[in-house]
Design a protein around this motif. Sequence first.
Motif, PDB file in Angstrom:
ATOM      1  N   VAL A  15       0.839  -1.202   0.000  1.00 36.17           N
ATOM      2  CA  VAL A  15       0.000   0.000   0.000  1.00 36.17           C
ATOM      3  C   VAL A  15       0.874   1.252   0.000  1.00 36.17           C
ATOM      4  O   VAL A  15       0.610   2.201  -0.756  1.00 36.17           O
ATOM      5  CB  VAL A  15      -0.989  -0.016   1.189  1.00 36.17           C
ATOM      6  CG1 VAL A  15      -1.633   1.337   1.401  1.00 36.17           C
ATOM      7  CG2 VAL A  15      -2.049  -1.100   0.967  1.00 36.17           C
ATOM      8  N   ILE A  16       1.920   1.260   0.793  1.00 36.62           N
ATOM      9  CA  ILE A  16       2.820   2.418   0.833  1.00 36.62           C
ATOM     10  C   ILE A  16       3.487   2.619  -0.525  1.00 36.62           C
ATOM     11  O   ILE A  16       3.550   3.743  -1.042  1.00 36.62           O
ATOM     12  CB  ILE A  16       3.862   2.280   1.961  1.00 36.62           C
ATOM     13  CG1 ILE A  16       3.162   2.420   3.315  1.00 36.62           C
ATOM     14  CG2 ILE A  16       4.992   3.297   1.802  1.00 36.62           C
ATOM     15  CD1 ILE A  16       4.015   2.046   4.505  1.00 36.62           C
ATOM     16  N   ALA A  17       3.958   1.540  -1.132  1.00 35.76           N
ATOM     17  CA  ALA A  17       4.565   1.647  -2.468  1.00 35.76           C
ATOM     18  C   ALA A  17       3.537   2.147  -3.479  1.00 35.76           C
ATOM     19  O   ALA A  17       3.865   2.938  -4.372  1.00 35.76           O
ATOM     20  CB  ALA A  17       5.138   0.296  -2.899  1.00 35.76           C
ATOM     21  N   GLY A  18       2.300   1.714  -3.333  1.00 31.02           N
ATOM     22  CA  GLY A  18       1.234   2.187  -4.211  1.00 31.02           C
ATOM     23  C   GLY A  18       0.975   3.671  -4.044  1.00 31.02           C
ATOM     24  O   GLY A  18       0.756   4.390  -5.023  1.00 31.02           O
ATOM     25  N   ILE A  19       1.003   4.141  -2.812  1.00 28.86           N
ATOM     26  CA  ILE A  19       0.816   5.575  -2.558  1.00 28.86           C
ATOM     27  C   ILE A  19       1.952   6.375  -3.200  1.00 28.86           C
ATOM     28  O   ILE A  19       1.702   7.399  -3.853  1.00 28.86           O
ATOM     29  CB  ILE A  19       0.704   5.857  -1.047  1.00 28.86           C
ATOM     30  CG1 ILE A  19      -0.614   5.289  -0.503  1.00 28.86           C
ATOM     31  CG2 ILE A  19       0.825   7.354  -0.757  1.00 28.86           C
ATOM     32  CD1 ILE A  19      -0.719   5.293   1.008  1.00 28.86           C
ATOM     33  N   VAL A  20       3.177   5.905  -3.051  1.00 33.44           N
ATOM     34  CA  VAL A  20       4.321   6.591  -3.660  1.00 33.44           C
ATOM     35  C   VAL A  20       4.150   6.634  -5.178  1.00 33.44           C
ATOM     36  O   VAL A  20       4.304   7.685  -5.812  1.00 33.44           O
ATOM     37  CB  VAL A  20       5.651   5.912  -3.255  1.00 33.44           C
ATOM     38  CG1 VAL A  20       6.821   6.473  -4.058  1.00 33.44           C
ATOM     39  CG2 VAL A  20       5.899   6.074  -1.762  1.00 33.44           C
ATOM     40  N   GLY A  21       3.816   5.490  -5.780  1.00 33.90           N
ATOM     41  CA  GLY A  21       3.598   5.444  -7.222  1.00 33.90           C
ATOM     42  C   GLY A  21       2.423   6.306  -7.647  1.00 33.90           C
ATOM     43  O   GLY A  21       2.479   6.999  -8.672  1.00 33.90           O
TER      44      GLY A  21
END
Length: 142
Positions: A15-21
């Motif tokens: 989820v965190i990587a998705g937010i960054v992307g």
Amino acid sequence: MATVTQRQETLQARVIAGIVGGLAGGLVFGLMMAMMGMMPMIASMVGSQSALVGWLIHLAISAFIGATFGAIFGGTSTNYARGLGFGLLYGAVWWVLGPLLIMPAMLGMPLFMINGMTLMSLVGHLIYGAILGLVYVWYRHR
């Protein structure tokens, strides 16, 4: 076998990587929209005409879409090709959901209207999705 805590940590990381992307893609797509004067229209979803409010709404939506990308496609977006493919697919899905369905419904406009503006929006959503998927993979593997 993964424990509940390990699965939660993995989901949280996705989820965190998705937010960054999502924020990376949202920044690029937002710049395109701002050059076309679209930010006040985004702001109108909450009764404002402020470009700043439009940016805040756009980036919040971008982060949400990125988070859901990580939760849904994060486990299968394991390399750049898969991240790009799923990102493009997700961008296309959100083009249908956002500017063709949700936004016109909120603004009292016709649903599923295909015209020059919505086709430009498709291009923006595909660019957003591509950046989302690629940055997602980069962030997870950094």
